[in-house]
Motif scaffolding. Structure first.
Motif, PDB file in Angstrom:
ATOM      1  N   GLY A   1       0.827  -1.201   0.000  1.00 32.84           N
ATOM      2  CA  GLY A   1       0.000   0.000   0.000  1.00 32.84           C
ATOM      3  C   GLY A   1       0.854   1.241   0.000  1.00 32.84           C
ATOM      4  N   VAL A   2       0.213   2.376   0.249  1.00 31.59           N
ATOM      5  CA  VAL A   2       0.913   3.646   0.190  1.00 31.59           C
ATOM      6  C   VAL A   2       2.007   3.705   1.250  1.00 31.59           C
ATOM      7  N   LEU A   3       3.156   4.282   0.879  1.00 29.63           N
ATOM      8  CA  LEU A   3       4.218   4.532   1.847  1.00 29.63           C
ATOM      9  C   LEU A   3       3.886   5.845   2.537  1.00 29.63           C
ATOM     10  N   ALA A   4       3.486   5.755   3.787  1.00 28.69           N
ATOM     11  CA  ALA A   4       3.026   6.946   4.493  1.00 28.69           C
ATOM     12  C   ALA A   4       4.137   7.966   4.682  1.00 28.69           C
ATOM     13  N   ALA A   5       5.326   7.512   5.051  1.00 27.09           N
ATOM     14  CA  ALA A   5       6.381   8.471   5.369  1.00 27.09           C
ATOM     15  C   ALA A   5       7.763   7.907   5.094  1.00 27.09           C
ATOM     16  N   LEU A   6       8.635   8.786   4.622  1.00 29.78           N
ATOM     17  CA  LEU A   6      10.053   8.505   4.499  1.00 29.78           C
ATOM     18  C   LEU A   6      10.763   9.386   5.516  1.00 29.78           C
ATOM     19  N   LEU A   7      11.520   8.763   6.415  1.00 33.60           N
ATOM     20  CA  LEU A   7      12.159   9.478   7.516  1.00 33.60           C
ATOM     21  C   LEU A   7      13.666   9.544   7.264  1.00 33.60           C
ATOM     22  N   ALA A   8      14.221  10.742   7.374  1.00 31.80           N
ATOM     23  CA  ALA A   8      15.648  10.917   7.090  1.00 31.80           C
ATOM     24  C   ALA A   8      16.239  12.005   7.972  1.00 31.80           C
ATOM     25  N   CYS A   9      17.507  11.848   8.301  1.00 30.61           N
ATOM     26  CA  CYS A   9      18.247  12.888   9.009  1.00 30.61           C
ATOM     27  C   CYS A   9      18.880  13.845   8.002  1.00 30.61           C
ATOM     28  N   ALA A  10      19.103  15.072   8.437  1.00 27.72           N
ATOM     29  CA  ALA A  10      19.850  16.030   7.622  1.00 27.72           C
ATOM     30  C   ALA A  10      21.275  15.511   7.405  1.00 27.72           C
ATOM     31  N   PRO A  11      21.941  15.975   6.343  1.00 23.10           N
ATOM     32  CA  PRO A  11      23.332  15.574   6.136  1.00 23.10           C
ATOM     33  C   PRO A  11      24.177  15.853   7.389  1.00 23.10           C
ATOM     34  N   GLU A  12      24.940  14.865   7.784  1.00 24.77           N
ATOM     35  CA  GLU A  12      25.830  14.915   8.964  1.00 24.77           C
ATOM     36  C   GLU A  12      25.091  14.835  10.295  1.00 24.77           C
ATOM     37  N   GLU A  13      23.761  14.792  10.296  1.00 24.66           N
ATOM     38  CA  GLU A  13      23.001  14.634  11.542  1.00 24.66           C
ATOM     39  C   GLU A  13      23.039  13.172  11.978  1.00 24.66           C
ATOM     40  N   GLN A  14      23.408  12.944  13.239  1.00 25.83           N
ATOM     41  CA  GLN A  14      23.560  11.583  13.736  1.00 25.83           C
ATOM     42  C   GLN A  14      22.521  11.179  14.782  1.00 25.83           C
ATOM     43  N   HIS A  15      21.677  12.104  15.220  1.00 25.17           N
ATOM     44  CA  HIS A  15      20.648  11.781  16.215  1.00 25.17           C
ATOM     45  C   HIS A  15      19.438  11.164  15.510  1.00 25.17           C
ATOM     46  N   THR A  16      19.236   9.880  15.663  1.00 24.69           N
ATOM     47  CA  THR A  16      18.165   9.185  14.943  1.00 24.69           C
ATOM     48  C   THR A  16      17.007   8.722  15.818  1.00 24.69           C
ATOM     49  N   LEU A  17      17.170   8.674  17.126  1.00 21.87           N
ATOM     50  CA  LEU A  17      16.134   8.105  17.989  1.00 21.87           C
ATOM     51  C   LEU A  17      14.771   8.781  17.836  1.00 21.87           C
ATOM     52  N   PRO A  18      14.700  10.125  17.740  1.00 19.22           N
ATOM     53  CA  PRO A  18      13.374  10.725  17.546  1.00 19.22           C
ATOM     54  C   PRO A  18      12.675  10.234  16.291  1.00 19.22           C
ATOM     55  N   LEU A  19      13.412  10.002  15.225  1.00 19.21           N
ATOM     56  CA  LEU A  19      12.816   9.443  14.010  1.00 19.21           C
ATOM     57  C   LEU A  19      12.381   8.003  14.234  1.00 19.21           C
TER      58      LEU A  19
END
Length: 288
Positions: free
Chosen positions: A171-189
């Motif tokens: 089905g539809v892909l609701a969201a694509l989650l990505a960090c900004a370039p060089e951003e390493q904090h991923t837990l909130p995503l």
């Protein structure tokens, strides 16, 4: 438990300046001070501010938002499972802190899985898991040591968030989650992804330090309904070419994280400041 203004601003994704303004203009400030005169927010005051953030993000005028924020129950995340009371949240945070001090990653993982199972991702993240991480960060800042505790705790929470079952089928892909370039904090995503899984919404995560070209290529191939770009630091947010991304996709663009505070974004870009708001913005696009 009490919180420093810096910790509260980090939890809510707003600047310390905004926090001071709301205190001075609307009386949404801390009631306690330490013996040295330092301000400290209590849990109920943090919840008022959380409601203030959600209301202003919905377009409510600040003065009216402050009035409503003082009313218990004015804004709540979607209920999942049993209610997580303030007392229960405080007790849970103490348990996480004790496990972290012992470097007991398996226990952190078990505690987090149990908390999410009983109360849902949103309540667990906002009331316990994120405040727990903020407290660890405050300790490292004060002591100049303890990074290993912080990293181990993050690993345990990551395992727990990824334990939330991913939706079956296509089905539809609701969201694509990505960090900004060089951003390493991923837990909130990861928390947003887990919350989307609870809502039976398909999502994909590109992880940390996503080059712009890689994000553009993924957008063209995957065609998600929403793209969420996370930035913890303002300098990292500034490296994201939002107009260029708009040329590559019809998806709704969300600029999430405290790094976007004070950064001018195009009118077509939405700026959620809480997990609840980001989740709702995605759901609005796929549940019409």
């Amino acid at each position: 438990m009490s919180w420093t203004p810096r910790a509260v601003a980090a939890m809510l994704g707003i600047s310390p300046t905004t926090l001071r303004t709301w205190d001075q203009r609307y009386g949404l400030g801390p009631s306690d001070r330490t013996a040295g005169g330092h301000r400290r927010y209590q849990d109920d005051e943090v919840e008022q501010l959380r409601r203030m953030v959600a209301l202003t993000a919905q377009g409510v005028a600040p003065a009216e938002a402050a009035r409503q924020a003082r009313e218990p129950g004015a804004v709540h995340p979607r209920p999942v499972g049993a209610e997580l009371t303030a007392d229960a949240a405080r007790t849970a945070r103490r348990g996480f802190l004790a496990a972290a001090d012992r470097l007991d990653e398996p226990r952190i993982r078990r505690l987090a899985i149990d908390l999410i199972t009983r109360h849902g991702v949103v309540a667990a993240w906002q009331s316990v898991l994120f405040p727990f991480l903020v407290e660890l960060g405050e300790r490292v800042s004060r002591r100049g040591a303890g990074v290993e505790v912080e990293h181990l705790a993050s690993a345990g929470l990551l395992h727990a968030l990824r334990a939330v079952p991913y939706p079956d089928g296509t089905g539809v892909l609701a969201a694509l989650l990505a960090c900004a370039p060089e951003e390493q904090h991923t837990l909130p995503l990861e928390a947003l992804g887990a919350a989307l899984s609870e809502e039976d919404c398909r999502w994909l995560g590109l992880g940390a330090r996503v080059p712009v070209r890689a994000l553009c290529d993924a957008l063209e191939r995957l065609r998600p309904a929403v793209v969420v770009i996370w930035a913890h630091d303002r300098d990292l947010a500034a490296t994201v070419p939002l107009d260029r991304l708009r040329e590559r996709t019809d998806a709704v663009l969300l600029a999430a994280g405290p790094g976007w505070e004070g950064v001018a974004v195009p009118d077509h870009v939405r700026r959620p400041v809480t997990l609840v708001e980001a989740l709702q913005l995605v759901l609005d696009q796929v549940r019409v």
